[in-house]
Design a protein around this motif. Sequence first.
Motif, mmCIF file in Angstrom:
data_model
loop_
_atom_site.group_PDB
_atom_site.id
_atom_site.type_symbol
_atom_site.label_atom_id
_atom_site.label_comp_id
_atom_site.label_asym_id
_atom_site.label_seq_id
_atom_site.Cartn_x
_atom_site.Cartn_y
_atom_site.Cartn_z
ATOM 1 N N LEU A 1 45.293 40.919 36.546
ATOM 2 C CA LEU A 1 44.790 39.784 37.324
ATOM 3 C C LEU A 1 43.445 39.267 36.818
ATOM 4 C CD1 LEU A 1 45.903 40.874 40.875
ATOM 5 C CD2 LEU A 1 46.458 38.706 39.811
ATOM 6 N N MET A 2 42.800 40.021 35.955
ATOM 7 C CA MET A 2 41.495 39.578 35.449
ATOM 8 C C MET A 2 41.695 38.464 34.422
ATOM 9 S SD MET A 2 39.415 41.477 37.141
ATOM 10 C CE MET A 2 40.640 41.518 38.463
ATOM 11 N N ARG A 3 40.743 37.519 34.405
ATOM 12 C CA ARG A 3 40.790 36.454 33.400
ATOM 13 C C ARG A 3 39.646 36.651 32.410
ATOM 14 N NH1 ARG A 3 41.103 34.494 38.320
ATOM 15 N NH2 ARG A 3 43.137 33.945 39.195
ATOM 16 N N LYS A 4 39.221 35.617 31.737
ATOM 17 C CA LYS A 4 38.344 35.832 30.568
ATOM 18 C C LYS A 4 36.853 35.615 30.809
ATOM 19 C CE LYS A 4 41.915 34.457 27.254
ATOM 20 N NZ LYS A 4 42.264 33.421 26.274
ATOM 21 N N VAL A 5 36.515 34.840 31.835
ATOM 22 C CA VAL A 5 35.128 34.414 31.983
ATOM 23 C C VAL A 5 34.656 34.721 33.406
ATOM 24 C CG1 VAL A 5 33.558 32.418 31.832
ATOM 25 C CG2 VAL A 5 35.561 32.562 30.327
ATOM 26 N N HIS A 6 33.389 35.145 33.530
ATOM 27 C CA HIS A 6 32.839 35.465 34.845
ATOM 28 C C HIS A 6 32.461 34.181 35.574
ATOM 29 C CE1 HIS A 6 30.311 37.235 37.965
ATOM 30 N NE2 HIS A 6 30.873 38.403 37.661
ATOM 31 N N HIS A 7 32.909 34.049 36.824
ATOM 32 C CA HIS A 7 32.744 32.755 37.501
ATOM 33 C C HIS A 7 31.310 32.485 37.949
ATOM 34 C CE1 HIS A 7 32.856 35.104 41.238
ATOM 35 N NE2 HIS A 7 32.555 34.038 41.898
ATOM 36 N N VAL A 8 30.471 33.505 38.011
ATOM 37 C CA VAL A 8 29.089 33.291 38.447
ATOM 38 C C VAL A 8 28.144 33.234 37.257
ATOM 39 C CG1 VAL A 8 27.156 34.276 39.740
ATOM 40 C CG2 VAL A 8 29.474 34.337 40.695
ATOM 41 N N ARG B 1 31.751 42.491 48.140
ATOM 42 C CA ARG B 1 30.749 41.456 47.840
ATOM 43 C C ARG B 1 29.395 42.080 47.539
ATOM 44 N NH1 ARG B 1 32.141 36.987 52.367
ATOM 45 N NH2 ARG B 1 29.903 36.879 52.688
ATOM 46 N N GLN C 1 29.696 43.869 44.115
ATOM 47 C CA GLN C 1 29.672 42.936 42.992
ATOM 48 C C GLN C 1 28.257 42.427 42.736
ATOM 49 O OE1 GLN C 1 33.049 40.558 44.638
ATOM 50 N NE2 GLN C 1 33.810 40.577 42.536
ATOM 51 N N ARG D 1 26.157 43.114 39.275
ATOM 52 C CA ARG D 1 25.573 41.991 38.529
ATOM 53 C C ARG D 1 24.067 42.200 38.335
ATOM 54 N NH1 ARG D 1 28.990 37.665 42.187
ATOM 55 N NH2 ARG D 1 31.012 38.425 41.468
ATOM 56 N N THR E 1 38.473 45.092 39.027
ATOM 57 C CA THR E 1 37.462 44.032 39.100
ATOM 58 C C THR E 1 36.069 44.587 38.812
ATOM 59 O OG1 THR E 1 38.846 42.975 40.779
ATOM 60 C CG2 THR E 1 36.628 42.119 40.512
ATOM 61 N N MET E 2 35.785 45.768 39.324
ATOM 62 C CA MET E 2 34.472 46.353 39.021
ATOM 63 C C MET E 2 34.368 46.669 37.530
ATOM 64 S SD MET E 2 33.354 45.907 41.985
ATOM 65 C CE MET E 2 31.684 46.293 41.505
ATOM 66 N N PHE F 1 35.729 44.878 35.208
ATOM 67 C CA PHE F 1 35.419 43.581 34.591
ATOM 68 C C PHE F 1 33.951 43.219 34.818
ATOM 69 C CE2 PHE F 1 35.240 38.897 34.655
ATOM 70 C CZ PHE F 1 35.724 38.630 33.389
#
Lengths: 324, 324, 324, 324, 324, 324
Positions: B73-80, B273, B276, B280, B311-312, B314
């Motif tokens: 489910l992970m994609r390539k770029v961090h949204h934040v 939340r 994450q 970060r 997710t963690m 990633f």
Amino acid sequence: MDYEALMPKQLHEPVDAALVPRFAGHATFMRLPALTSAEGLDVALIGIPWDGGTTNRPGARHGPREVRNQSSLMRKVHHVTGVAPYERLAVADLGDLVVQPIDLMAALEQIEAGIAGVCAAGALPLSVGGDHLTTLPILRAIHKAQPEPGPLGLVQFDAHSDTNDSYFGDNPYTHGTPFRRAIEEGVLDPRRVVQIGIRGSVYSADEHQWAKDQGIRIIYIEECDRRGPGDVMAEVRDLMGDAPTYVTFDIDSIDPSMAPGTGTPEIGGLTTREAQAMVRGLAGLNIVGADVVEVSPPFDQGGITALTGATMLFELLCVLASNR
Amino acid sequence: MDYEALMPKQLHEPVDAALVPRFAGHATFMRLPALTSAEGLDVALIGIPWDGGTTNRPGARHGPREVRNQSSLMRKVHHVTGVAPYERLAVADLGDLVVQPIDLMAALEQIEAGIAGVCAAGALPLSVGGDHLTTLPILRAIHKAQPEPGPLGLVQFDAHSDTNDSYFGDNPYTHGTPFRRAIEEGVLDPRRVVQIGIRGSVYSADEHQWAKDQGIRIIYIEECDRRGPGDVMAEVRDLMGDAPTYVTFDIDSIDPSMAPGTGTPEIGGLTTREAQAMVRGLAGLNIVGADVVEVSPPFDQGGITALTGATMLFELLCVLASNR
Amino acid sequence: MDYEALMPKQLHEPVDAALVPRFAGHATFMRLPALTSAEGLDVALIGIPWDGGTTNRPGARHGPREVRNQSSLMRKVHHVTGVAPYERLAVADLGDLVVQPIDLMAALEQIEAGIAGVCAAGALPLSVGGDHLTTLPILRAIHKAQPEPGPLGLVQFDAHSDTNDSYFGDNPYTHGTPFRRAIEEGVLDPRRVVQIGIRGSVYSADEHQWAKDQGIRIIYIEECDRRGPGDVMAEVRDLMGDAPTYVTFDIDSIDPSMAPGTGTPEIGGLTTREAQAMVRGLAGLNIVGADVVEVSPPFDQGGITALTGATMLFELLCVLASNR
Amino acid sequence: MDYEALMPKQLHEPVDAALVPRFAGHATFMRLPALTSAEGLDVALIGIPWDGGTTNRPGARHGPREVRNQSSLMRKVHHVTGVAPYERLAVADLGDLVVQPIDLMAALEQIEAGIAGVCAAGALPLSVGGDHLTTLPILRAIHKAQPEPGPLGLVQFDAHSDTNDSYFGDNPYTHGTPFRRAIEEGVLDPRRVVQIGIRGSVYSADEHQWAKDQGIRIIYIEECDRRGPGDVMAEVRDLMGDAPTYVTFDIDSIDPSMAPGTGTPEIGGLTTREAQAMVRGLAGLNIVGADVVEVSPPFDQGGITALTGATMLFELLCVLASNR
Amino acid sequence: MDYEALMPKQLHEPVDAALVPRFAGHATFMRLPALTSAEGLDVALIGIPWDGGTTNRPGARHGPREVRNQSSLMRKVHHVTGVAPYERLAVADLGDLVVQPIDLMAALEQIEAGIAGVCAAGALPLSVGGDHLTTLPILRAIHKAQPEPGPLGLVQFDAHSDTNDSYFGDNPYTHGTPFRRAIEEGVLDPRRVVQIGIRGSVYSADEHQWAKDQGIRIIYIEECDRRGPGDVMAEVRDLMGDAPTYVTFDIDSIDPSMAPGTGTPEIGGLTTREAQAMVRGLAGLNIVGADVVEVSPPFDQGGITALTGATMLFELLCVLASNR
Amino acid sequence: MDYEALMPKQLHEPVDAALVPRFAGHATFMRLPALTSAEGLDVALIGIPWDGGTTNRPGARHGPREVRNQSSLMRKVHHVTGVAPYERLAVADLGDLVVQPIDLMAALEQIEAGIAGVCAAGALPLSVGGDHLTTLPILRAIHKAQPEPGPLGLVQFDAHSDTNDSYFGDNPYTHGTPFRRAIEEGVLDPRRVVQIGIRGSVYSADEHQWAKDQGIRIIYIEECDRRGPGDVMAEVRDLMGDAPTYVTFDIDSIDPSMAPGTGTPEIGGLTTREAQAMVRGLAGLNIVGADVVEVSPPFDQGGITALTGATMLFELLCVLASNR
């Protein structure tokens, strides 16, 4: 039989859980009567059991039945606003649109035709999906049915922007693309589109750039967290103003601990308390239709996603009622 | 076959979910290529399927496979942060270390040897356990591989301090003891060890006293709650400074509603939340390795723990990439 | 790294579970090497993660990944026949065909092209679906690849005949129609089609009449029960003779207590012991390809359906090997 | 308090389910009193919560607690044989042996010592594992406690022979090796070892050869199927004669549809009806101890495996009672 | 709306699954129209969502809703007998009886009154429980409604005799006592009561003695196994003759691997194939009513028990139709 | 046997998890000794396995057993307050009250008598339900046992006010009515009743009016959210003062993501962190008894609700201990 005697005396009232246990009887949305025509209704509750636009985990086709099941837990009056929707609105369960699962383009037509029928009867559609591509034909039908021309506004609760261009080569119609299509078709006014709760990794650094270029307002989860529901919704109400607005509630806007049964879960989402506060903040808007989508029972845990979906449906119904 | 044509053109790039559906293909971490050598890699994703140090509910041996599965489910770029890790780092899935489940002491040697090999190839190990005792041999290997002598710092997200002396008589090696051993061995500098999210009832009133006496900084969940992620992480960054630091993320730091699949759940934990935001906040540290441990699929519910772990993973990868 | 050293010395051999635990490593079919070309292979194990032809409960798109996962429990030699398939055949896991989930007609072409590639490389395809419509393009590809013209025979284990004409109006391609299409297209010879385990209520009294009129031999579960596997398979072998024969194993032929994870369960099905005995009875036939379909993990319970699917895949592989 | 008044008047009798509901009270085996000494008992029910010998999926350490839980459904009298075990035998729940999960060799000693204590008190141990390696120290203890020297006989219900030599290099003690060790140690007489229900793929063509060379009688599932329980058990009784015999019931002998919660499931197993008939066929043997092993609750579905285990425990208890 | 157009043209016909997908629409029994009066019906399908007589695990109150849900999988014609029930009988879903869950004695009256209404309308009640105590008031109502006086016969599929005298002191009405009460009241003729599939440990050696003394014929599972369905049912038909007979199908007669969702599971039960064969063997009897009871969804696994219940309901319906 | 040697040397101390693994041994509350008399105890932990007052989903009868099971995870000392309850209080597990599930009025008497016995022995009852109607007879017994006459105060954590008048006609005793009955009977002083976490739709606009008219203080979830636990509990302590106060913790006060296993879930509830902070805020009150109710294991997911219940039970025990 006793059951008949206990049926609601007025047409559009739920079966009374203090008389008939909640686990008894046919599962209809909110335990409302099942009708087959929208004539005379203010709000038509409709299921759209279709997930042909799903790019990852399927199952949203089973959403309406399970949301109906869990909606037996809803009662008649909102505990905060005091709104009693069935006293203000004629509401019923119209059943499910007949949409076949094999041919995507035909399905989009079936959905649009079904919603057009509801609009023609003068009722406002409040539907339960189905995947998020179902919202595209709904928007098309409502847009056509508006007395005044012009694109609609959109309040979108979602983990994803759903404004990608295409998937798997050149498929333009998937549950990741509906709002790009709706904007291209003039159905939505991008400057009156707000997306709340967006999060999760993205395919590319500019994945949201098209949306932002059109004027879409993306409120990421981090901004929601920082500002709180009240402040966010004040901005939303400003953006929407008095013009016709559609509300779409993708259940994946909610954190997957509270809504695991969905096709593309993203951790770090809205809490149900935040989501409830936000939906309550929609009161006063000129809402022309609404939906709850992406509830996927095969991936649910103990029905909690369907319960969350049913409760958000009730919250939306109370918002609609509060405007009367 | 078509599949080949669609494989990533560059070596270290995930399969593109807009071309190949996420449910398709072999499950590798982040859908990255599966390699058998760490040569040329910046970061090596590795599984350590071993739970021989577990004192209560087992199953973390099944963690790597399920985290791989959900990491689709992970994609390539961090949204934040906008970090695109695969553009900055050469990353691949090295498979699982071969660790046998029967002989504990032999297993610790197998893990240390495996990680030493990764370090020798010049790659930074980012592993998925396995129980928390796996972190001890990892730390030993990384410590030995450092160009400069001296103990490492540790940022530990966890519900438990894991600094007990022994279990069940005189067993010194369990998942409740690794950091005591690492400090005794000079692998960790206790004054640069910070433990975040600690909570739950304790065996004795002085259970954490040894840790505190060594200089370990324990930030209980109540302090996290009061201060918020930003303030906590500012202190963490101060404590760690520029010196080599290892990051270990025990999934039981997260609340069991969001990560039920773990051996020793404690209610009242970090939200995803918060977690994450905290991870970060590690950006800029001199990180020499990291792990996600204690994901136990047999006790998971619908894969949510593995999804949280993926997710963690990633998030940690993006932190590593942000430092380049 | 140690893992490399423990990889099978010969190309087409599973990882040894007495050296590397079964829960370790990437999940490939039978723990075989993952290749991207069928060149040099005798049998190509392939996943077809697609369920676009499903008329009821979806999820078979997730079948290949979960069958791979459970196939870790398979070992190297058949305990009854003594067949050691990897000593007789070059076998590997070719990954999944790339099939997009949105456009049904395009998907059928993708599947046919993928299987055609396998055939062109000289390998026999042994695939894991996917819903039963996937068998139609497989049959087309194999039919075209035969050195001699003429339709194929079919041994079909199934709860349903799958010879309906259309669904939901006039959709000719669904998982309830593939064998009618294949017969109409001349791909199958109906007099050499045998369907085993058929049961469950039917849409109309003449639902199976078309099939019977073509010459299809339907062996209902009641007949299986009365005659036993040995007698049934003797008839099957007589029917098939030496001509090219395809074998399709719909997991819903098995009783739903042993294979709950499927889209259209029917109680009163074959036991796994019966099914294993029947598949073993295929030895000696001229098999040109085979599949296991309709494993739907979202509806599975504890992976038992995928385990059953993986075991039937191993049984089929041993039958193929026994013919060499 | 009322509860006290309703406790069984005699020491070794279950709480009466017609007085105290089955879901009430502490979960003990068969709702029997919990004692801490075996003095005066004929049969001691004991849990051995240990799975340190498990090569694949762990969790059998949780077996005793869940079998206790489900054993609340057992009543007092066997419906076929009419045996009332608590009228013939003094039986109680001795709790669990204290076995630590970290050090395998120490655990084997702990188990042997615990069972030796039961034997010294004159009671026959009827235990619930735990993985199948627990049977090795049990056999050692019982063997030493026999008044006459000489090896024991063994009736083993199992999917696997468990006579491998070693795993993962040279680990001699795993749940796949106990009976090879027991024969090498002279604890078992291989000519009086019978293994029933064996099935599933094997590591190598000669995997069972050592066992057969020693004289072990392997009755594969196919032979069970062909001959039926009655015929099989007649042979077993002949083989065992009057000499001391131990009975071990690996729950994976049962089909995984009826016992999914186990570490190494193999489809095509015994039905519970067959297994019950076979265990009833043990009546008259000179049984010196028995166990039910490999119930792994984390992989169970709705407690059915624990229920099956509890029922087989009751069947074994009735066999022991029938001999008095 | 399209849905309306697709509703069955005749009153008592299921929605056509080849037009409207099975997952769509309100869940009614067999997808039949939902009516509120039994007038004009031959057979009334009714739910009785009540489990107040349950002595162990509750949840049968949720049975009707889930059986409705799974009954969407039923089609129109029986695949063996060719019976098309909706062509021979006017059938509809009358909803659930209104029965409150708090007051047991009031509930029994509510059930009796509801069934009396169905009988008065001239329809035969085919109900879904609910626990087995629901059958007592059903029998009372049907008994009173018979044109000729005299007790009824009973064919009971069950794991338990349900002829105990009382529970928990002196409670005469529980799901373990209904048939003793019915015999005492003269509602049933014990010499025309046959109980099939009885098994499991019993409270006392003479637990079934009262039943046998009255003349009840108990066919234990071991006898079923030995004789087979055909022989057993020949005896049943002899016993029942032409006199009025009620059929009660307790889902726990089925093996818990095939029907885990029930309150008092007993391993070693009937297979669904045996049960289907037996129910088909009822054809020709003078059946005055029937039920399926003890489906408890909270303890079900993936809906398989409800599916089994729904299928047995269809089998019963076809038997009723075959007599017309 | 070793087990005996490892039993707690003092009577009222849990088994030490650093010696005996948590998964071992009989499941008692907090791993405390199981006693049958409350004599000499300060606090008696008791189960009340009864759900006869449940109006919707049943199963709370199974609550005590599962809370015992999960309470194995509790240790001896509170990590925030440092309270070591077993050093300050004599505590034990008294088992379950014997309450039959069939006759509601008799059950209420059984519960009251059982609690009266505990009070007469001088111990404070800390119980685990069971549904919320169990609290009514508990309050009656404690009220009668008070040395000074006069009604009690109540701190109620709950999603629902539970002050309705009747259900299903005129049933006055259900889990929705206990506190109305207690006030009418003079057992509670409504001006010292505070309800925390109330939420969810209501039957009528004035559903809470009776409660408010009596002087009950309802703190809705929205007020909790706004004010925070500290401020809310300051008010609660003011309201309760020094007078005798009972604490009832309905698990449905917690959000259903953290406590799904309950009969009437309402989304948007308290987080466990908030609930723990609030319960800690009870320290100093004059508490005369407490309970945790409405844990319904059949609807639980992975035991998380029982774990939450067990932890809240430990929190309550520490509050009781802090007052000594």
